[in-house]
Design a protein around this motif. Structure first.
Motif, mmCIF file in Angstrom:
data_model
loop_
_atom_site.group_PDB
_atom_site.id
_atom_site.type_symbol
_atom_site.label_atom_id
_atom_site.label_comp_id
_atom_site.label_asym_id
_atom_site.label_seq_id
_atom_site.Cartn_x
_atom_site.Cartn_y
_atom_site.Cartn_z
ATOM 1 N N GLY A 1 1.372 -0.984 -0.168
ATOM 2 C CA GLY A 1 -0.284 0.277 -0.414
ATOM 3 C C GLY A 1 0.238 1.384 0.227
ATOM 4 N N ALA A 2 1.658 1.491 0.861
ATOM 5 C CA ALA A 2 2.698 2.474 1.195
ATOM 6 C C ALA A 2 3.592 2.763 -0.618
ATOM 7 N N ALA A 3 4.207 1.193 -1.200
ATOM 8 C CA ALA A 3 5.190 1.310 -2.035
ATOM 9 C C ALA A 3 3.936 1.496 -3.323
ATOM 10 N N ALA A 4 2.600 1.874 -3.315
ATOM 11 C CA ALA A 4 1.508 2.460 -4.337
ATOM 12 C C ALA A 4 0.982 3.444 -3.810
ATOM 13 N N ALA A 5 0.988 3.846 -3.145
ATOM 14 C CA ALA A 5 0.529 5.350 -2.550
ATOM 15 C C ALA A 5 1.976 6.661 -3.195
ATOM 16 N N ALA A 6 3.551 5.722 -3.143
ATOM 17 C CA ALA A 6 3.900 6.566 -3.109
ATOM 18 C C ALA A 6 4.534 6.812 -4.883
ATOM 19 N N VAL A 7 4.074 5.718 -5.810
ATOM 20 C CA VAL A 7 4.041 5.620 -6.796
ATOM 21 C C VAL A 7 3.049 6.139 -7.398
ATOM 22 N N GLU A 8 1.899 6.453 -6.517
ATOM 23 C CA GLU A 8 1.224 6.539 -7.526
ATOM 24 C C GLU A 8 1.313 8.558 -7.128
ATOM 25 N N ALA A 9 2.100 8.916 -6.047
ATOM 26 C CA ALA A 9 2.150 10.471 -6.140
ATOM 27 C C ALA A 9 3.625 11.048 -7.168
ATOM 28 N N GLN A 10 3.809 10.047 -7.260
ATOM 29 C CA GLN A 10 5.171 10.457 -8.437
ATOM 30 C C GLN A 10 4.740 10.027 -9.338
ATOM 31 N N GLU A 11 3.878 9.807 -9.829
ATOM 32 C CA GLU A 11 2.788 9.854 -11.346
ATOM 33 C C GLU A 11 2.504 11.085 -11.623
ATOM 34 N N SER A 12 1.388 11.404 -9.964
ATOM 35 C CA SER A 12 0.821 12.169 -10.009
ATOM 36 C C SER A 12 1.602 13.892 -10.991
ATOM 37 N N VAL A 13 2.677 14.024 -9.596
ATOM 38 C CA VAL A 13 4.085 14.982 -10.201
ATOM 39 C C VAL A 13 4.527 14.972 -11.670
ATOM 40 N N ARG B 1 2.110 15.996 -13.890
ATOM 41 C CA ARG B 1 1.722 17.803 -13.606
ATOM 42 C C ARG B 1 2.541 18.111 -14.662
ATOM 43 N N ARG B 2 3.639 17.578 -14.337
ATOM 44 C CA ARG B 2 4.964 18.858 -14.736
ATOM 45 C C ARG B 2 5.158 18.380 -16.229
ATOM 46 N N LEU B 3 4.318 17.185 -17.131
ATOM 47 C CA LEU B 3 3.868 16.777 -18.535
ATOM 48 C C LEU B 3 3.045 17.860 -19.160
ATOM 49 N N ARG B 4 2.304 18.364 -18.053
ATOM 50 C CA ARG B 4 0.819 19.502 -18.516
ATOM 51 C C ARG B 4 1.474 20.791 -18.697
ATOM 52 N N GLN B 5 2.364 20.973 -17.620
ATOM 53 C CA GLN B 5 2.519 22.415 -17.636
ATOM 54 C C GLN B 5 3.648 22.401 -18.702
ATOM 55 N N ALA B 6 4.512 21.097 -19.186
ATOM 56 C CA ALA B 6 5.556 21.622 -19.930
ATOM 57 C C ALA B 6 4.702 21.926 -21.923
#
Length: 247
Positions: A192-204, A207-212
């Motif tokens: 669960g912790a790993a999935a949450a961390a991966v999800e947070a990383q994917e979210s970042v 967001r960077r792709l959308r900004q680019a």
């Protein structure tokens, strides 16, 4: 500090024996008291004898632990010699031993002056030895095999998790997300912790792709607007030249 164990005597070896001789003596003696093989009337005594033999072998075969043990023995011997001289001086009685007593009292005075230093060196050596023994215990090198197997029965860490040590304390980290924690991760919680961390990383990342993408859109829009103004300017210049020609 209490008397130190004589590891050479425990293994039945002369001081300075080679590492090969140490391992040979250990195997020969430990087989008779191994917790998994002993069938005698004193299993607790056999287990303690096995642990003492293991401690002797690991200490003598580990360079840092062996130096600490030898230094602690030397400090203890020096302190014991000083105490023996002190006791001998007090025991010397009678006029016939006056000269001897005076010599012993002179040695006692020197011993008393150095007693504090000897005590400090003994304590430092003992502390260093305790640290090395604790390191050997953390590494599992002083455990009976049955106990080590039971400890290792906790199972492997969940996928992606690693174990490390900082300041003498074990912690755990996830290789992909770099998440860290002190508690040993359980499989479900770790996933669960790993999935949450991966999800947070994917979210970042999203967001960077959308900004680019938004920056690229603005650049294209500015380029298009700039190109339109240039074309209108060229058209206006052409009309002005035509008017002059007709005039």
């Amino acid at each position: 500090m209490g008397s130190l164990k004589d590891y050479w005597s425990l293994l039945g070896l002369a001081s300075g024996a080679s590492e090969k001789e140490i391992h040979t003596a250990y195997r020969k003696q430990s087989l008779a008291v191994h917790p998994d093989r002993y069938r005698g009337a004193d299993p607790e005594g056999a287990k303690q004898r096995f642990l003492d033999l293991t401690e002797a072998k690991e200490t003598l075969c580990d360079e840092k632990a062996r130096r600490a043990w030898e230094k602690a023995r030397a400090a203890a011997a020096a302190a014991a010699a000083a105490r023996a001289a002190h006791a001998a001086a007090r025991a010397a009685q009678g006029e016939g031993r006056r000269r001897l007593r005076e010599a012993l009292e002179a040695r006692e005075g020197a011993a008393a002056r150095g007693e504090e230093e000897l005590r400090r060196e003994e304590e430092e050596a003992a502390a260093a030895l305790r640290r090395e023994m604790e390191r050997l215990r953390r590494e599992g090198r002083l455990e009976a095999r049955g106990e080590k197997r039971r400890r290792e029965g906790e199972g492997a860490l969940p996928e992606g998790w690693r174990e490390a040590e900082a300041g003498g304390r074990v912690y755990y980290y996830h290789a992909a997300t770099r998440a860290t924690q002190w508690e040993r991760p359980e499989a479900a919680a770790a996933e669960g912790a790993a999935a949450a961390a991966v999800e947070a990383q994917e979210s970042v990342t999203l967001r960077r792709l959308r900004q680019a993408a938004e920056r690229q859109r603005l650049v294209r829009q500015m380029e298009e607007e700039g190109g339109g103004e240039a074309r209108r300017g060229e058209a206006g210049g052409g009309e002005a030249e035509g008017g002059e020609t007709e005039a």
